[in-house]
Design an enzyme around this catalytic site. Structure first.
Site, PDB file in Angstrom:
ATOM      1  N   VAL A 285      19.729   9.135 -12.613  1.00  0.00           N
ATOM      2  CA  VAL A 285      19.971  10.393 -11.779  1.00  0.00           C
ATOM      3  C   VAL A 285      19.657  11.670 -12.571  1.00  0.00           C
ATOM      4  CG1 VAL A 285      21.711  11.545 -10.489  1.00  0.00           C
ATOM      5  CG2 VAL A 285      22.089   9.077 -11.262  1.00  0.00           C
ATOM      6  N   CYS A 286      18.758  12.390 -12.077  1.00  0.00           N
ATOM      7  CA  CYS A 286      18.421  13.730 -12.700  1.00  0.00           C
ATOM      8  C   CYS A 286      18.706  14.775 -11.494  1.00  0.00           C
ATOM      9  CB  CYS A 286      17.114  13.750 -13.551  1.00  0.00           C
ATOM     10  SG  CYS A 286      15.666  13.900 -12.162  1.00  0.00           S
ATOM     11  N   GLY A 287      18.309  15.925 -11.694  1.00  0.00           N
ATOM     12  CA  GLY A 287      18.711  16.965 -10.638  1.00  0.00           C
ATOM     13  C   GLY A 287      17.915  16.585  -9.290  1.00  0.00           C
TER      14      GLY A 287
END
Ligand code: RB5
Length: 153
Positions: A64-66
């Site tokens: 998960v990242c932005g």
């Protein structure tokens, strides 16, 4: 299933929710950080999750990242990793069934937590079909990887 999970600061809160849901559903979670929401670099977590999947320490990975983009770009640099940014349930199962996806990437600034958890559940519930046409296409994907690996020797 043993699942490696990682996130940068942009994905930290959603990663916490993903880990909790996975544990609740009986998965064996390898949480590779980040362990707080202070600024960090997504490639570090992509590498950790990708290495866990490549080595067999985990069967699948969730990053998960932005946006879900940077983490995916970085994970796909590791040979044997087939990562995709996915925010819908159709792609979450079809990506595994047809393309043998082994790392799911999510954008915490794009998708709501409930849909994200459903996407993760769908991804982990899917299996590669093994159909001849899909194996043939995967062989071609691996050939591309192998060709550039050799060029750099
Ligand atoms: C961090 O601000 C952000 O760039 C990162 O989480 C991700 O969205 C990169 O693709």
């Amino acid at each position: 299933m043993r699942v490696a999970v990682g996130a940068d600061h942009g994905g930290y809160d959603l990663k916490v929710a993903v880990v909790a849901a996975l544990v609740e559903n009986g998965h064996d979670v390898l949480d590779l950080g980040a362990f707080d929401a202070s600024p960090s670099d997504y490639p570090d977590f992509s590498l950790a999750v990708a290495e866990a999947v490549r080595s067999g320490r985990a069967e699948r990975g969730v990053l998960v990242c932005g946006s879900g983009v940077g983490a995916c770009v970085a994970a796909n640099k590791v040979p044997g990793i087939r990562a995709s940014t996915i925010h819908d349930t159709f792609s979450a199962h079809q990506g595994v069934e047809d393309d043998d996806l082994n790392v799911l990437c999510l954008g915490a600034r794009v998708i709501g937590a409930q849909l994200a958890l459903e996407v993760v559940r769908t991804f982990l519930g899917a299996r590669f079909s093994g159909a001849e046409r899909h194996r043939r296409r995967l062989d071609k994907v691996e050939a591309i990887e192998g060709r550039f690996a050799r060029d750099e020797e």
